[in-house]
Design a protein around this motif. Structure first.
Motif, mmCIF file in Angstrom:
data_model
loop_
_atom_site.group_PDB
_atom_site.id
_atom_site.type_symbol
_atom_site.label_atom_id
_atom_site.label_comp_id
_atom_site.label_asym_id
_atom_site.label_seq_id
_atom_site.Cartn_x
_atom_site.Cartn_y
_atom_site.Cartn_z
ATOM 1 N N LEU A 165 -6.976 3.572 -3.416
ATOM 2 C CA LEU A 165 -5.692 3.536 -4.100
ATOM 3 C C LEU A 165 -5.948 3.080 -5.534
ATOM 4 C CD1 LEU A 165 -3.489 1.858 -1.321
ATOM 5 C CD2 LEU A 165 -3.507 4.272 -1.966
ATOM 6 N N LYS B 104 -12.013 3.753 3.108
ATOM 7 C CA LYS B 104 -11.127 4.516 3.988
ATOM 8 C C LYS B 104 -9.966 5.124 3.216
ATOM 9 C CE LYS B 104 -12.115 1.679 8.083
ATOM 10 N NZ LYS B 104 -11.557 0.719 9.055
ATOM 11 N N GLU B 105 -9.447 4.366 2.247
ATOM 12 C CA GLU B 105 -8.327 4.868 1.444
ATOM 13 C C GLU B 105 -8.404 4.263 0.048
ATOM 14 O OE1 GLU B 105 -3.462 5.422 1.635
ATOM 15 O OE2 GLU B 105 -4.421 3.797 2.771
ATOM 16 N N ARG C 252 0.866 4.372 -2.585
ATOM 17 C CA ARG C 252 0.734 5.775 -2.168
ATOM 18 C C ARG C 252 1.808 6.637 -2.818
ATOM 19 N NH1 ARG C 252 0.505 3.344 3.122
ATOM 20 N NH2 ARG C 252 -1.678 2.983 3.695
ATOM 21 N N GLU D 269 0.817 -1.208 0.000
ATOM 22 C CA GLU D 269 0.000 0.000 0.000
ATOM 23 C C GLU D 269 0.853 1.261 0.000
ATOM 24 O OE1 GLU D 269 -4.034 -1.765 2.146
ATOM 25 O OE2 GLU D 269 -2.610 -0.579 3.339
#
Length: 546
Positions: A85, A82-83, A62, A58
């Motif tokens: 990618l 939540k995130e 990022r 991850e």
């Protein structure tokens, strides 16, 4: 005039130094922000293994790199919310009628006989069979038909080589990742020193220093495990890999030997110092988050009100606690129900066998956040490296009851540092458990040693995640190539241990001794013959004179 001249000279030196520094930075530091295409291949069905590597994957996404990850653990919708990618793509493996390895270990089947390492190797082969089945999934077949290209492959190094076919398919450098101490056969593949005189095998639980009997066992089990892997594991993996990647696939061992780096989830502060190749890099604690999350409200209240301290009890994600034999389970319930302290227990069903007023149980707990609560004073675990590493990081004294795999090795390492008491599952009784609790809670040396170990574990030039990212980008940029590959990887076992040299030297020495013996014998016989002839002549002369 002299002052002006001196000022000009100093200014010139300063400018020249700055230019040289800039040149050096240009030459030796790659400051490019090139986006890399990275393929992650993780064929094991154990969630705890993948949890080690997930932060690295991850973080790479990022930083703008394109990640394609083949695994049994795709990012869930909740995680994506939540995130998000967008440059992280999952290729999900699927084994029909199996599912991932969570709550699958039946404690009724645990066997800790002297031949336990053989049982462990058989279990590793059993899990490898399931893992390799994922290569036949439609998602993998579709992916292999694509025209994708990559700069680097990251893949787990554990109990099977069948997934190494991806390295041959895409013909790019690759880095091995290990969620535990290096397996014996991996040391062979990369030419890493594996000295059984003082480096305990991962499947054993020997404390240091090894005595003569343990050194003998260590040598035998290390040698046997390597032989079993070469003669049993690899041929079976080769058949499956050839079926998926084609008959022209090279020998898997040859591919395994081409690894340009190995990132290992260990740290010498726990497991001890040992010789490693430069490109064998310790990243112990990679999975440990950099920040804490708030605890669930009921858990937080339970811990906040535990003024006597809390025992945190968790035997990991794979063990079914409710499968424990009744006699042993009663021993645990009787002891923890009778202590004055509160107990927070990870239990995978909706009810405990009996109600205990001082116990809160949950089917899942945010372990690292729990451990960091100031009222948690002891961690009771099974010696799995993730939980043990978190306990070490926090500085918690531990009670460890290893069940299988590397848990014996990890538990022995923590005990060797004076930070843990190890309980044998075979000998688990009320008396042994009560003694362990008394030791850890009342003997301050365990907390002191745990705190010292924590400081050594955390004090590093860079975080595990930063280290892992740097090595990943470094190898992907092509700077590693074969520069760090050990020449030992190309040697046969008898060449690596100088058996051929020893045999020649022994043969020459024996031949020399034999020739010397024959020569001495010949000289003695000649000397005897000369002496005999002289004695005979003397006697003849004496007879003539008489």
């Amino acid at each position: 005039m002299q002052k002006t001249y001196l000022l000009i000279v100093l200014l010139s030196i300063s400018v020249l130094s700055t230019c040289c520094l800039a040149i050096n930075q240009t030459l030796f530091v790659n400051t490019t922000k090139t986006k890399l295409k990275i393929l992650g291949v993780f064929g094991h069905l154990g969630k705890s293994h993948f949890d080690v590597f997930k932060p690295l994957l991850e973080e790479l996404a990022r930083r703008g790199h394109e990640l394609t990850v083949i695994s049994y653990f795709p990012r869930t919708d909740n995680v994506k919310m939540k995130e998000l990618l967008p440059n992280y793509k999952d290729v999900q493996l699927l084994v029909p009628k199996v599912g991932i390895f969570v709550n699958v270990v039946d404690l009724e089947q645990i066997n800790h006989a002297w031949f336990r390492p053989l049982l462990e190797l058989r279990m590793l082969r059993f899990m490898a069979d399931y893992a390799c089945t994922g290569l036949r999934s439609s998602a993998v077949k579709e992916f292999l038909r694509s025209n994708e290209t990559f700069d680097l492959i990251l893949t787990e190094n554990f109990n099977t080589d069948c997934y190494l076919g991806f390295i041959h398919r895409f013909k790019v450098p690759y880095i091995g990742l290990s969620s535990h101490q290096i397996m014996p056969w991996t040391n062979n593949d990369i030419g890493n020193t594996d000295n059984p005189s003082y480096v305990p095998m991962i499947l054993l639980g020997f404390t240091k220093p090894l005595d003569f009997f343990h050194r003998m066992q260590n040598v035998l089990w290390v040698s046997l495990s390597k032989m079993i892997y070469e003669c049993w594991f690899r041929p079976m993996d080769q058949v499956i890999a050839n079926e998926v990647f084609g008959p022209d696939l090279p020998k898997l061992k040859e591919i395994a030997q081409q690894s340009q780096a190995l990132l290992v989830n260990t740290h010498s502060s726990i497991h001890g110092n040992r010789p490693q190749l430069f490109n064998v890099v310790e990243i112990g604690g990679l999975h440990i988050p950099s920040k804490l999350n708030p605890l669930p409200k009921d858990v937080a209240e339970f811990l906040d009100n535990a003024y006597e301290g809390v025992l945190y009890f968790n035997l990991g994600s794979m063990i079914k606690m409710n499968s424990m034999p009744q006699e042993k389970l009663n021993a645990i319930l009787n002891v923890i129900g009778s202590i004055s302290r509160k107990v927070l227990w990870k239990w995978e069903t909706d009810e405990l066998p009996r109600k205990l007023n001082n116990v809160m149980f949950k089917t899942w707990l945010p372990q690292f956040d729990v451990m960091n609560h100031p009222n948690v004073k002891c961690y009771f675990g099974h010696g799995g490296l993730l939980g043990l590493s978190e306990g070490v990081y926090v500085g918690l004294p531990m009670i460890l009851m290893p069940m299988y795999g590397d848990q014996f090795h990890n538990s022995a390492a923590a005990a060797n540092r004076g930070a843990a008491v190890v309980i044998s599952y075979s000998d688990l009784t009320e008396q042994s458990l009560r003694h362990a609790l008394d030791e850890v809670f009342n003997n301050t040396s365990y907390r002191e040693n745990a705190q010292k170990l924590s400081k050594a574990y955390r004090d590093r030039p860079a975080s595990p995640l930063e280290t892992a990212v740097w090595w990943t980008e470094y190898i992907a940029r092509g700077n590693g190539k074969s520069y760090y590959r050990s020449d030992s990887a190309d040697l046969s076992w008898y060449q690596r241990y100088l058996i051929d040299v020893a045999l020649v030297l022994i043969t020459v020495f024996v031949a020399f001794i034999y020739i010397l013996f024959r020569l001495i014998k010949l000289l003695l016989s000649l000397f005897g013959a000369v002496k005999g002839s002289r004695t005979g002549e003397k006697r003849k002369k004496e007879k003539k004179e008489n």
